[in-house]
Motif scaffolding. Structure first.
Motif, mmCIF file in Angstrom:
data_model
loop_
_atom_site.group_PDB
_atom_site.id
_atom_site.type_symbol
_atom_site.label_atom_id
_atom_site.label_comp_id
_atom_site.label_asym_id
_atom_site.label_seq_id
_atom_site.Cartn_x
_atom_site.Cartn_y
_atom_site.Cartn_z
ATOM 1 N N LYS A 41 -0.250 -1.844 8.242
ATOM 2 C CA LYS A 41 0.918 -2.361 8.948
ATOM 3 C C LYS A 41 1.459 -1.262 9.850
ATOM 4 C CE LYS A 41 2.339 -5.703 5.403
ATOM 5 N NZ LYS A 41 1.134 -5.556 4.576
ATOM 6 N N ASP A 44 4.601 0.926 9.207
ATOM 7 C CA ASP A 44 4.589 1.865 8.081
ATOM 8 C C ASP A 44 4.469 3.312 8.549
ATOM 9 O OD1 ASP A 44 4.838 -0.206 6.324
ATOM 10 O OD2 ASP A 44 2.734 -0.204 5.673
ATOM 11 N N GLU A 81 -4.740 6.171 7.621
ATOM 12 C CA GLU A 81 -4.043 6.391 6.353
ATOM 13 C C GLU A 81 -4.993 7.065 5.374
ATOM 14 O OE1 GLU A 81 -1.235 3.505 3.850
ATOM 15 O OE2 GLU A 81 -3.348 2.951 3.646
#
Length: 523
Positions: A41, A44, A81
Motif C-alpha cells: 500500500k 504506508d 519493503e
C-alpha cells in the motif's frame, strides 16, 4: 495552474486512463493504482518522506519541491519493503534526493549532479561525469521522459548539437541508454538517438584513442582526480575509459541491429571485440592479478585501484580473472569498516594526498562503490566462480546503506573516511544530496535481483543470502510496459499468498520457487 502542478495532474490522468484500459505500453507511465493487484500500500511509506521533508531546511528547490515530493514519488517509483529498516529508509531517501536534481530547462528535463552551481558545469548547471549513473538509476521511474529528455539536452541542447562540455568527462551513456531500453522497451527513442551516439563515439576515437587502439584519459576527466596511478595531466590508459568505450561499442552494435542496420552493427561489434582483447592483453597485470592503469610513459602503475573492477560492469573479463575479487574481502585490499576504498589499503601512497580536495587515493566514493557493486552483481549472475558469494554482495550493500548517514540523519555526499564513516565534505553545502552514484538500481537489479533484458522473459536472482531476510517485496515496477511485483515470503504469513519467491505481472503470478534463487517467468 503552474507547470509543476500540471505535470502531476497530467500524470494521474494517464494513470487512470491506462488502468481502465488495462494497458501499459509505449511511453505511458503509471503509479499502478490497481489496489486489488498490488501487494504494498503506497501510503504506508509516506512517513519516510514526511520525515525527510522536516529533518532539515530545503536549501534549493527546482522542478519538484519538497512539498510535492510525495505526490511525485507515488507517481514514479517502485515500492520496496524489507525487515531491515535502514535499507528501507535509504531506498526512499535516495528517490527523494534524486527528485531534487530534476530541473526544467528550455530544452527539456535536466538532471544535476550538484544542487549548487559549479563553475565547471555546462549550461543549466549540468555536469557530464555521472550521466551513466543518472540514467541507470532513473530508468526505474515510471515516467521515461526524465532520462530521455535529459539525454536529448546533452546531445542536442546546444542549437541542435551536443553541449560544449559533454566531453569534459568520459562516460558510458550509450550503454546506459540501452540498459534503460531493457526496462522501458522504447525502441523508437533508442533508434532516433543512434546518429547522435555514433557521432559522439567517433569523436572520442578522434580525441582519446592511442595508436595501439586503447583509449587514454586524465584521472580528473574520469571524475577521479589525484589517484595514486594518475595525475591531472597524465595521458594514461585506464580501465575506466576503455571499459566505457567497450560497453558503448557493444551497445551501439545492438542498437544498430534493432534498426536493421547489420553492417553498422558488425562494425561496432568488431570495435568492441578489439577493445576487449586489448583490455585483456594490456590492462590486466598478471603479477598483481588485477586490471590496472598503464602509464603514459609505459608500464603498469603498480597499484590496485577500485577502477580495476569496472571491466565487470560490462562483463569484459574472463572467468579466470575473477581472482581479482579476493581483494574486496581483504583488509589490506579494499575492505574497510565503512565500505570499499578507492585504492588498496596496503599501498604506501594510500590516503597520501591529504583531505578534502577531491582525492581518490583511498577514501570511499559512492560513485566508485556503485560501479563496483554493479560489477559484483554481474560477476555473481554471469560467471561461474567461487571467489565471492551473495553474502559478500549483501555485506557491501549493508555497509553502503550504513555509510549514508551524517550526524544521525540520512545523507549522501561526495566521499567519506573509510574508518570513521565521516563525510569529508559533509559540512559543505555543495556536498549535500550529491547525485553522483546509484543506489536504488543496485537494490532492484542486485539485491532483489531483477535482471533487465530485451526479450519477454522476466528474470530474477536475489542476492539476499539464505537466512538473512524472511521476507521482502518490490512492487509497482514498470517493466516492458507491465507492472511487476517480486515477493519473497519464507513462511507465507507476511503477504498471505503462499510460501516462497514468486513473481507477478499485472497482478497475476507467473513463476514461483520454494527458496531464494534464480527464477524466470514470461511477461
Amino acid at each position: 495552474m503552474n507547470f509543476k502542478l500540471k505535470r502531476i495532474v497530467f500524470s494521474y490522468i494517464i494513470v487512470v486512463a491506462v488502468s481502465l484500459a488495462g494497458l501499459f505500453q509505449g511511453n505511458l507511465y503509471a503509479t499502478g493504482k490497481q489496489k486489488d493487484k498490488s501487494i504494498l500500500k503506497v501510503d504506508d511509506f509516506k512517513h519516510f518522506v514526511d520525515y525527510f521533508n522536516r529533518m532539515e531546511d530545503e536549501n534549493l528547490s527546482f522542478a519538484i519541491p519538497n512539498a510535492e515530493a510525495w505526490d511525485w514519488m507515488k507517481a514514479n517509483i517502485p515500492l520496496f519493503e524489507c525487515p531491515q529498516d535502514n535499507f528501507e529508509e535509504i531506498y526512499y531517501y535516495r528517490w527523494w534526493t534524486y527528485r531534487k536534481h530534476i530541473k526544467e530547462t528550455p530544452k527539456g528535463w535536466g538532471i544535476t549532479e550538484f544542487l549548487v552551481d559549479r563553475p565547471y558545469a555546462d549550461k543549466y548547471n549540468l555536469i557530464a561525469c555521472a550521466i551513466g549513473h543518472h540514467i541507470m538509476e532513473g530508468r526505474w521511474l515510471h515516467n521515461p521522459e526524465y532520462i530521455q529528455q535529459y539525454a536529448h539536452v546533452w546531445y542536442r541542447g546546444n542549437e541542435g548539437k551536443p553541449m560544449n562540455k559533454l566531453h569534459k568527462f568520459s562516460s558510458w551513456t550509450p550503454y546506459a541508454l540501452l540498459q534503460a531500453y531493457y526496462v522501458n522497451s522504447d525502441k523508437d527513442y533508442l533508434v532516433d538517438m543512434f546518429p547522435d551516439l555514433t557521432a559522439d563515439y567517433k569523436l572520442w576515437e578522434k580525441e582519446r584513442r592511442n595508436a595501439n587502439g586503447l583509449f587514454w584519459q586524465n584521472d580528473v576527466k574520469d571524475g577521479m582526480e589525484e589517484q595514486i596511478s594518475g595525475g591531472r595531466h597524465e595521458r594514461n590508459e585506464r580501465p575506466t575509459i576503455n571499459s566505457y568505450m567497450f560497453g558503448n561499442a557493444e551497445a551501439l552494435a545492438e542498437i544498430a541491429e534493432l534498426d536493421g542496420d547489420q553492417a553498422t552493427s558488425k562494425l561496432y561489434a568488431a570495435k568492441a571485440d578489439t577493445l576487449k582483447e586489448l583490455i585483456d592483453a594490456n590492462l590486466w597485470d598478471p603479477e598483481d592479478q588485477f586490471f590496472e592503469t598503464v602509464k603514459e610513459k609505459g608500464g603498469f602503475a603498480k597499484v590496485r585501484e577500485q577502477i580495476g573492477f569496472i571491466p565487470w560492469y560490462f562483463n569484459i573479463p574472463t572467468t579466470e580473472q575473477s581472482v581479482a575479487w579476493k581483494q574486496i574481502n581483504d583488509n589490506n585490499g579494499f575492505s574497510a569498516p565503512f565500505g570499499l576504498t578507492t585504492a588498496e589499503r596496503r599501498h604506501p601512497d594510500f590516503r597520501s594526498n591529504g583531505c578534502c580536495k577531491c582525492e581518490w587515493d583511498g577514501a570511499i566514493w559512492p560513485f566508485a562503490t556503485a560501479q563496483t557493486l554493479t560489477g559484483l552483481a554481474n560477476l555473481l549472475n554471469d560467471y561461474k566462480q567461487d571467489v565471492v558469494t551473495d553474502s559478500t554482495y549483501f555485506r557491501q550493500m549493508e555497509l553502503y546503506v550504513e555509510s549514508q548517514y551524517h550526524r544521525g540523519r540520512p545523507y549522501v555526499g561526495e566521499y567519506l573516511d573509510e574508518v570513521t564513516g565521516y563525510w569529508l565534505k559533509g559540512d559543505q553545502e555543495r556536498s549535500r544530496y550529491y547525485n553522483h552514484s546509484t543506489f536504488n538500481d543496485l537494490m532492484i537489479t542486485g539485491l532483489v535481483g531483477l535482471r533487465p533484458r530485451a526479450d519477454e522473459v522476466l528474470e530474477v536472482n536475489p542476492l539476499v543470502p539464505a537466512g538473512k531476510w524472511d521476507w521482502f517485496c518490490l512492487d509497482k515496477v514498470l517493466y516492458h510496459g507491465k507492472m511487476v511485483t517480486i515477493v519473497w515470503d519464507k513462511t507465507g504469513e507476511k503477504y498471505g499468498k503462499g510460501k516462497g519467491l514468486y513473481l507477478m505481472v499485472d497482478g497475476k503470478e507467473v513463476a514461483r520457487r520454494a527458496d531464494l534463487g534464480k527464477l524466470t517467468g514470461k511477461l
